[in-house]
Design a protein around this motif. Structure first.
Motif: not given
Ligand code: HEM
Length: 496
Positions: A369-393
């Motif tokens: 589990i992670r949370r974005a601390l600032k806006d970023d681009v992941l795989g060509g898509y925008e993620v916003k500060e505060g977005d919660d992310i699940f990395i499915s191992v």
């Protein structure tokens, strides 16, 4: 000449500024041009009641390696792609925090290494990592062997009486005994008896798992800890554990005050080689609350993860007995009836691959589990500060895009003569211990512990699942558990 010099200098500055502007503009264009991320939405009841990583797998087949999951007010970005995972864990790790995980684990780990972020995490990681040095790991291997001998004598009794053994419970107690000795030199002896401290550890563990899967965080309500019986029990359990830890810290402090061993890089006391002893002897100036947080974190991080790895690896072997002869031949040849040494463990290459493959099939935890601390681009898509992310191992380890026959247990898929597979050798399609700066600090400890435990077990027994055993299925908290236990019939080997 001065005019030429000035012009040259100015051209460099101008060039630098232009490059910087273009880079910024490029990033903005990248953000603007980024497509809309695929979105999966639905009713939360559709995923309730099953381990969360199971529906994430089928959703990833439909929506691809990155998509947004929206259930009512909850929104997560789900990642199942090696390059994006590397971005999140390694190359851009500083842009991400532990997010929800810190909130869920606060009651038990406080500012321990797993939930901590920022400066506290950095300081504590710097203080704790050196305690797991080479001499410490080597001395732990003997302890793993001694704890296993105790457990194996109990298994022999059950095998003699023809009883099936619930292996998940067995491994949970074995690894609790091991981690108690390793972290703060405490003899839980949970394989042989029950006591309030052991009960308290399990109450807290189950509460942490419950909170990580519950949809409504009612425990945050004022008075919940005094009015809800479950929360009262958890509060009591934490009190019991804290009192025990305070006692252990005080005992260890007395030992440190008495000894005149000089503290050096690979400090190891023969009398008490625990991590706690290293931390106190190093003169690490921390509050007793932070020390308790660190110890609890290590206890929890190092306990059920290893137990789950052993449980599911044994399950894989029960279903794939064709690998047992090669495994047993290696163990018979390298260690026989003895307790393995560090050199032996390094020779147990096939046994190690069996564990590596067990961790691929059943990664612990299955989701990071992670949370974005600032806006970023992941795989060509925008993620916003505060977005919660699940990395499915789980998705990475089972992806048909990344593996040949991913659902088949095949320890030989990893070269036995090659390096031990990890996120670097496998380019982030395999990350049993995470990756980047938040990678597991106990990876070597845990791998050796699992290898020693499996080797000593298969030296003495072959195993099968009897027809009367309950079916084996998965349920999840932080790690993958069995729903009704893993009941295994152990048959004693007539060993050479
Ligand atoms: C972190 C797995 C055993 C201590 C992690 C992470 C994973 C992991 C995947 C990364 C979590 C993330 O990035 O969010 C495992 C597995 C184990 C195991 C599968 C057993 C087979 C241990 C042991 C210890 C330990 C034995 C301690 C002695 C930690 C700590 C962290 C961690 C302190 C947090 C590191 C940080 O954030 O700086 N573990 N672990 N683990 N593990 Fe382990």
């Amino acid at each position: 000449r001065p005019v030429r010099k000035w012009l040259a200098k100015d051209r460099v500055t101008f060039g630098r500024q232009l490059a910087l502007r273009l880079a910024r503009l490029g990033r903005r264009w990248q953000l603007i041009a980024s497509k809309r991320m695929p979105e999966a939405s639905g009713d939360i009841r559709q995923i309730a009641g099953q381990p969360v990583f199971v529906p994430l797998y089928s959703l990833a087949q439909t929506y691809g390696p990155i998509f947004r999951l929206c259930f009512g007010p909850k929104r997560f970005v789900v990642v199942s792609d090696p390059a994006i995972t590397r971005h999140l864990l390694a190359s851009h790790a500083a842009n991400y925090s532990k997010g929800i995980l810190s909130e869920i684990l606060d009651f038990v780990m406080g500012k321990g290494l797993i939930p901590a972020d920022g400066e506290i995490w950095q300081t504590r990681r710097r203080a704790i990592v050196p305690s797991l040095h080479k001499r410490y790991i080597a001395s732990m291997i003997g302890m793993f062997g001694r704890c296993n001998l105790k457990g194996l004598s109990l298994l022999e009794e059950s095998a003699g009486a023809g009883q099936a053994v619930e292996m998940e419970n067995y491994f949970s107690r074995l690894t609790l005994d091991i981690i108690g000795k390793a972290v703060f030199n405490y003899e839980f002896d949970s394989l042989r008896h029950e006591d309030p401290v052991i009960q308290a550890v399990y109450t807290v563990l189950r509460e942490a798992e419950y909170r990580s899967t519950a949809f409504v965080p009612y425990w945050r309500l004022p008075l919940a800890s005094s009015l809800v019986p479950r929360q009262q029990r958890c509060k009591e359990a934490l009190k019991t554990i804290n009192t025990t830890l305070d006692g252990l810290v005080a005992k260890c402090r007395r030992l440190v005050d008495q000894e005149d061993d000089e503290f050096e890089e690979e400090f190891l006391s023969q009398e008490d080689p625990s991590i706690l002893h290293f931390l106190l002897a190093s003169g690490d100036q921390i509050s007793s609350k932070q020390l308790r947080d660190d110890l609890m974190t290590l206890l929890i991080a190092g306990h059920e993860t290893t137990a789950a790895v052993l449980t599911w690896t044994v399950y894989c072997l029960v279903l794939n007995p064709q690998y047992m002869p090669r495994l047993q031949e290696e163990v018979d040849r390298v260690i026989g009836d003895g307790i393995p040494t560090l050199e032996n463990v390094k020779e147990l290459a096939f046994t190690t691959r069996v564990i590596n493959e067990g961790m691929r099939m059943y990664p612990q935890p299955p989701v990071l589990i992670r949370r974005a601390l600032k806006d970023d681009v992941l795989g060509g898509y925008e993620v916003k500060e505060g977005d919660d992310i699940f990395i499915s191992v789980w998705n990475l380890h089972r992806s048909p895009r990344l593996w040949h026959q991913p659902d088949v247990f095949d320890p030989e898929r990893f070269n036995v003569k090659g390096p031990i597979p990890n996120e670097t050798t496998e380019n982030y399609r395999y990350l049993p211990f995470g990756g980047g700066r938040r990678k597991c600090i106990g990876d070597q400890f845990a791998l050796f512990e699992a290898v020693v435990s499996l080797a000593m077990l298969v030296r003495r027994f072959t195993f099968s699942i009897g027809p009367e055993a309950p079916p084996v299925s998965m349920t999840t908290g932080a790690t993958i558990h069995t729903k009704q236990g893993l009941y295994v019939t152990l048959t004693k080997r007539s060993t050479p």
